[in-house]
Design a protein around this motif. Sequence first.
Motif, PDB file in Angstrom:
ATOM      1  N   LEU A   1       0.819  -1.217   0.000  1.00  0.00           N
ATOM      2  CA  LEU A   1       0.000   0.000   0.000  1.00  0.00           C
ATOM      3  C   LEU A   1       0.852   1.266   0.000  1.00  0.00           C
ATOM      4  CD1 LEU A   1      -3.000  -0.806   2.413  1.00  0.00           C
ATOM      5  CD2 LEU A   1      -2.883  -0.936  -0.087  1.00  0.00           C
ATOM      6  N   LEU A   2       2.109   1.176   0.407  1.00  0.00           N
ATOM      7  CA  LEU A   2       2.974   2.357   0.385  1.00  0.00           C
ATOM      8  C   LEU A   2       3.537   2.637  -1.002  1.00  0.00           C
ATOM      9  CD1 LEU A   2       5.036   2.160   3.694  1.00  0.00           C
ATOM     10  CD2 LEU A   2       2.932   3.407   3.234  1.00  0.00           C
ATOM     11  N   ARG A   3       3.505   1.623  -1.878  1.00  0.00           N
ATOM     12  CA  ARG A   3       3.959   1.781  -3.271  1.00  0.00           C
ATOM     13  C   ARG A   3       5.407   2.281  -3.336  1.00  0.00           C
ATOM     14  NH1 ARG A   3      -1.110   4.005  -3.081  1.00  0.00           N
ATOM     15  NH2 ARG A   3      -0.331   6.120  -3.266  1.00  0.00           N
ATOM     16  N   LEU A   4       6.259   1.690  -2.510  1.00  0.00           N
ATOM     17  CA  LEU A   4       7.671   2.052  -2.482  1.00  0.00           C
ATOM     18  C   LEU A   4       8.522   0.852  -2.860  1.00  0.00           C
ATOM     19  CD1 LEU A   4       7.936   4.094   0.850  1.00  0.00           C
ATOM     20  CD2 LEU A   4       7.751   4.997  -1.473  1.00  0.00           C
ATOM     21  N   GLU A   5       9.668   1.137  -3.485  1.00  0.00           N
ATOM     22  CA  GLU A   5      10.646   0.097  -3.761  1.00  0.00           C
ATOM     23  C   GLU A   5      11.338  -0.302  -2.454  1.00  0.00           C
ATOM     24  OE1 GLU A   5      11.034  -1.136  -6.745  1.00  0.00           O
ATOM     25  OE2 GLU A   5       9.875   0.330  -7.924  1.00  0.00           O
ATOM     26  N   GLU A   6      11.930  -1.503  -2.442  1.00  0.00           N
ATOM     27  CA  GLU A   6      12.618  -1.961  -1.240  1.00  0.00           C
ATOM     28  C   GLU A   6      13.757  -1.017  -0.866  1.00  0.00           C
ATOM     29  OE1 GLU A   6      11.828  -4.482   0.899  1.00  0.00           O
ATOM     30  OE2 GLU A   6       9.989  -4.469  -0.288  1.00  0.00           O
ATOM     31  N   GLY A   7      14.462  -0.498  -1.879  1.00  0.00           N
ATOM     32  CA  GLY A   7      15.531   0.449  -1.585  1.00  0.00           C
ATOM     33  C   GLY A   7      15.015   1.717  -0.918  1.00  0.00           C
TER      34      GLY A   7
ATOM     35  N   ASP B   1      20.959  -1.368  -9.974  1.00  0.00           N
ATOM     36  CA  ASP B   1      21.110  -2.695  -9.377  1.00  0.00           C
ATOM     37  C   ASP B   1      22.057  -2.663  -8.184  1.00  0.00           C
ATOM     38  OD1 ASP B   1      19.425  -3.678 -11.310  1.00  0.00           O
ATOM     39  OD2 ASP B   1      21.022  -4.495 -12.569  1.00  0.00           O
ATOM     40  N   GLN B   2      23.115  -1.887  -8.298  1.00  0.00           N
ATOM     41  CA  GLN B   2      24.100  -1.806  -7.222  1.00  0.00           C
ATOM     42  C   GLN B   2      23.484  -1.272  -5.936  1.00  0.00           C
ATOM     43  OE1 GLN B   2      27.509   0.619  -8.161  1.00  0.00           O
ATOM     44  NE2 GLN B   2      28.460   0.345  -6.168  1.00  0.00           N
ATOM     45  N   HIS B   3      22.490  -0.376  -6.062  1.00  0.00           N
ATOM     46  CA  HIS B   3      21.896   0.259  -4.878  1.00  0.00           C
ATOM     47  C   HIS B   3      20.512  -0.282  -4.543  1.00  0.00           C
ATOM     48  CE1 HIS B   3      25.071   3.268  -4.340  1.00  0.00           C
ATOM     49  NE2 HIS B   3      25.184   3.211  -5.656  1.00  0.00           N
ATOM     50  N   GLY B   4      20.093  -1.336  -5.227  1.00  0.00           N
ATOM     51  CA  GLY B   4      18.834  -1.985  -4.881  1.00  0.00           C
ATOM     52  C   GLY B   4      17.600  -1.158  -5.140  1.00  0.00           C
ATOM     53  N   ILE B   5      17.636  -0.318  -6.177  1.00  0.00           N
ATOM     54  CA  ILE B   5      16.474   0.498  -6.515  1.00  0.00           C
ATOM     55  C   ILE B   5      16.109   0.243  -7.974  1.00  0.00           C
ATOM     56  CG2 ILE B   5      17.020   2.282  -4.811  1.00  0.00           C
ATOM     57  CD1 ILE B   5      18.203   3.973  -7.048  1.00  0.00           C
ATOM     58  N   SER B   6      14.918   0.649  -8.347  1.00  0.00           N
ATOM     59  CA  SER B   6      14.489   0.455  -9.729  1.00  0.00           C
ATOM     60  C   SER B   6      15.139   1.491 -10.639  1.00  0.00           C
ATOM     61  CB  SER B   6      12.971   0.566  -9.845  1.00  0.00           C
ATOM     62  OG  SER B   6      12.554   1.914  -9.644  1.00  0.00           O
ATOM     63  N   LEU B   7      15.210   1.152 -11.918  1.00  0.00           N
ATOM     64  CA  LEU B   7      15.765   2.092 -12.893  1.00  0.00           C
ATOM     65  C   LEU B   7      14.920   3.362 -12.938  1.00  0.00           C
ATOM     66  CD1 LEU B   7      17.862   2.625 -15.102  1.00  0.00           C
ATOM     67  CD2 LEU B   7      16.336   1.488 -16.715  1.00  0.00           C
ATOM     68  N   ARG B   8      13.621   3.202 -12.856  1.00  0.00           N
ATOM     69  CA  ARG B   8      12.723   4.365 -12.880  1.00  0.00           C
ATOM     70  C   ARG B   8      13.003   5.298 -11.708  1.00  0.00           C
ATOM     71  NH1 ARG B   8       6.079   3.997 -12.687  1.00  0.00           N
ATOM     72  NH2 ARG B   8       5.678   6.246 -12.691  1.00  0.00           N
ATOM     73  N   TYR B   9      13.208   4.718 -10.527  1.00  0.00           N
ATOM     74  CA  TYR B   9      13.480   5.540  -9.350  1.00  0.00           C
ATOM     75  C   TYR B   9      14.833   6.230  -9.464  1.00  0.00           C
ATOM     76  CZ  TYR B   9      13.967   6.934  -4.495  1.00  0.00           C
ATOM     77  OH  TYR B   9      14.155   7.664  -3.344  1.00  0.00           O
ATOM     78  N   LEU B  10      15.828   5.526 -10.025  1.00  0.00           N
ATOM     79  CA  LEU B  10      17.138   6.144 -10.227  1.00  0.00           C
ATOM     80  C   LEU B  10      17.019   7.375 -11.119  1.00  0.00           C
ATOM     81  CD1 LEU B  10      20.293   5.906  -9.906  1.00  0.00           C
ATOM     82  CD2 LEU B  10      20.241   4.751 -12.124  1.00  0.00           C
ATOM     83  N   HIS B  11      16.299   7.247 -12.233  1.00  0.00           N
ATOM     84  CA  HIS B  11      16.127   8.389 -13.137  1.00  0.00           C
ATOM     85  C   HIS B  11      15.401   9.538 -12.418  1.00  0.00           C
ATOM     86  CE1 HIS B  11      17.840   6.696 -16.678  1.00  0.00           C
ATOM     87  NE2 HIS B  11      16.986   5.680 -16.755  1.00  0.00           N
TER      88      HIS B  11
END
Length: 341
Positions: free
Chosen positions: A143-149, A240-250
């Motif tokens: 429900l928080l709609r957040l990535e694990e990172g 990938d190195q920081h455990g986040i999605s590509l979309r979030y990185l951008h």
Amino acid sequence: MLTGSLSTPGQGVSFSTRSLPPGERAAAWQRALSQVFAGLEVVVDGGRPWAGELTAERLGALQIATEEFGPGTILRSARAVAADPSTHILVRQQLDGTALLMQDGRTAELRPGRVAFHDARRPYRLVLPTRQRARVLMLPRALLRLEEGQLSVLTATVVDDAGEGAAALLLPLLCGLVDEVMQTPATGRDHLARIAAEILATLALEQVGRRTASGLWERITASAQDRLQDPGLTPQDIADQHGISLRYLHRLFQLQGTTVNAWVRTRRLESAREELAQAGAAHRSIAALAARWGFTNPSHFSRKFRETYGVSPVQWRAAQLETRRPAGPVHATAGARALSA
């Protein structure tokens, strides 16, 4: 004794240790907390008087509980996580007294009005120096709609309504809404609970944004800086190195007014520019130096260098070497020789 069941719609849990003999309270309190929040361990000082009060009710996907306890420690250990896995997120709103929430290497000091998130999937510890009271909201992590990172930078960070930002507006709204939920007839609660969950999701996202603007951003750029010479460095590799999605990185780089590729290219050009100015690099070809800093195409490197600095790499190196060249011997002029004759 423990009354009620969270598995029965419309029925809540109510528990108090006050009617139990002191020697039985800790074990009974641990069982009650574990039923409501997933497996927990309780540590109390046998020489200090204490009591525990717990009420909880499930409203759709949201659970609202009020816990009054202390002094003591509530621990979700790695052993408890393995034995009783849970993917829920807990949101602790301190009502009275203080609490120290520890998770993911951070400690959040909670005083009345403050809120902090913690993740039941990983160990955490709550240290309660004195008797205190808190409201705990529990909801599925989805429900928080957040990535694990993102979740990893959210836990054990204080959220309050001081200063500017979404929290200043949303925290008072959330507190008032939860109070209203608890006083509303059962038929109207689920809708209000869904609104409360949306507010929590917005608070979480805003808090993550603030954290990533400093901590995560600094870690990402520091590690990327160390890998500038790697021609295989890509946005996906960094994500990938920081455990986040590509979309979030951008999104992180957009918040800084740039893109991943533009940031990497700029840092590479800066590094190449600095090396071109060094006397020790005078013997290296432009192509070799460009490849050293991740540019596989020498023509592309030269074009970007000129666009950025207004001169070609060759011209920049020549100018820097000229400034470093020591002055030659001073030759006497004809007039000077005549005077000295």
